[in-house]
Enzyme design. Structure first.
Site, PDB file in Angstrom:
ATOM      1  CB  SER A  28      29.101  -8.018 -16.068  1.00  0.00           C
ATOM      2  OG  SER A  28      29.523  -8.413 -14.690  1.00  0.00           O
TER       3      SER A  28
ATOM      4  CE  LYS B 141      32.785  -6.651 -14.277  1.00  0.00           C
ATOM      5  NZ  LYS B 141      31.890  -6.681 -13.513  1.00  0.00           N
TER       6      LYS B 141
END
Length: 198
Positions: A68, A112
Site C-alpha cells: 500500500s 499510511k
C-alpha cells in the site's frame, strides 16, 4: 643483678618490630579515589539511561506488511518509528505514520500517509483529492484514485480525526474504507523516520 620482666622478655625473644601495637595508625580514606569511582558510576548510569531513552523514542520497529505504500516503501520494509514526535507537536499533512486501525490492539500496525487533519473536509472527485474545496497538491507522483470510497461525497473530520491514504492509491486499504476509517491520535504509534537497515 636484678632484671625486670620486660628486660628478660626482650633479651630472650628480642624486641619485635612487628609486635602487637594497639596504636597502629588507621588507614587514611582516599577521597580522590572515591570521587573518581562515584563520577564514573554516574556517567555509566547516564549513558545507559540515554541509550535506553533513544531506543524507546526512535528504535520502535514496524514492518510494512503490504504494497500500500509503494513506491515509497516496499512490502516487508522495516521502518523505524519516532514515538516522541507527536508528544512535542501535532501530526502534519504529508507525514507517514504507523497506527493501529480502529483501535484494534490485536491488529498489526498499519503504515499510511496523513492527507487530512482535524476539521478538514475531504472530497475525492475524478481521481483527485480536495481538501476544504481546494485541490490537494501531491509532493510525489501517484495514480489517480479509482475508488474514492466514503470520500465520494464530502466528509468532515471531527476533532482528533486524521484521514490517511496509502501512496499506492489503488492498492491500499485506508481511510476510504470502513475497515480502517479515520485515525485517532491515541491510535498513532508515531512518525516513520527511517527505513531499516539504512
Amino acid at each position: 643483678m636484678f632484671f625486670s620482666i620486660k628486660e628478660i622478655f626482650n633479651k630472650k625473644f628480642g624486641k619485635r618490630k612487628d609486635g602487637l601495637n594497639f596504636r597502629r595508625r588507621r588507614r587514611k580514606f582516599d577521597f580522590d579515589k572515591a570521587k573518581y569511582v562515584g563520577i564514573f558510576a554516574l556517567q555509566l548510569a547516564a549513558v545507559i539511561l540515554l541509550a535506553y531513552g533513544i531506543v524507546l523514542a526512535f528504535g520502535k520497529q514496524v514492518e510494512c506488511s503490504n504494497a500500500s505504500m509503494e513506491p515509497t516503501y516496499q512490502t516487508s520494509d522495516k521502518l523505524l518509528i519516532n514515538t516522541v514526535a507527536y508528544k512535542l507537536s501535532k501530526p502534519s499533512t504529508g507525514d507517514v505514520i504507523a497506527f493501529k486501525p480502529k483501535s484494534n490492539v490485536n491488529a498489526s500496525y498499519s503504515v499510511k500517509r496523513i492527507i487530512g487533519l482535524p476539521g478538514d473536509t475531504i472530497y475525492i472527485n475524478n481521481g483527485r483529492i480536495y481538501i476544504n474545496d481546494e485541490l490537494y497538491k501531491e509532493n510525489l507522483e501517484v495514480e489517480r484514485i479509482e475508488n474514492p470510497g466514503i470520500a465520494a461525497s464530502p466528509v468532515e473530520l471531527m476533532e482528533d480525526q486524521y484521514f490517511v491514504l496509502g501512496d499506492n492509491r489503488n492498492s491500499s486499504e485506508d481511510s476510504r474504507y470502513e475497515s480502517v476509517g479515520f485515525v485517532a491520535s491515541e491510535d498513532i504509534l508515531g512518525k516513520v523516520w527511517m527505513r531499516y537497515p539504512f
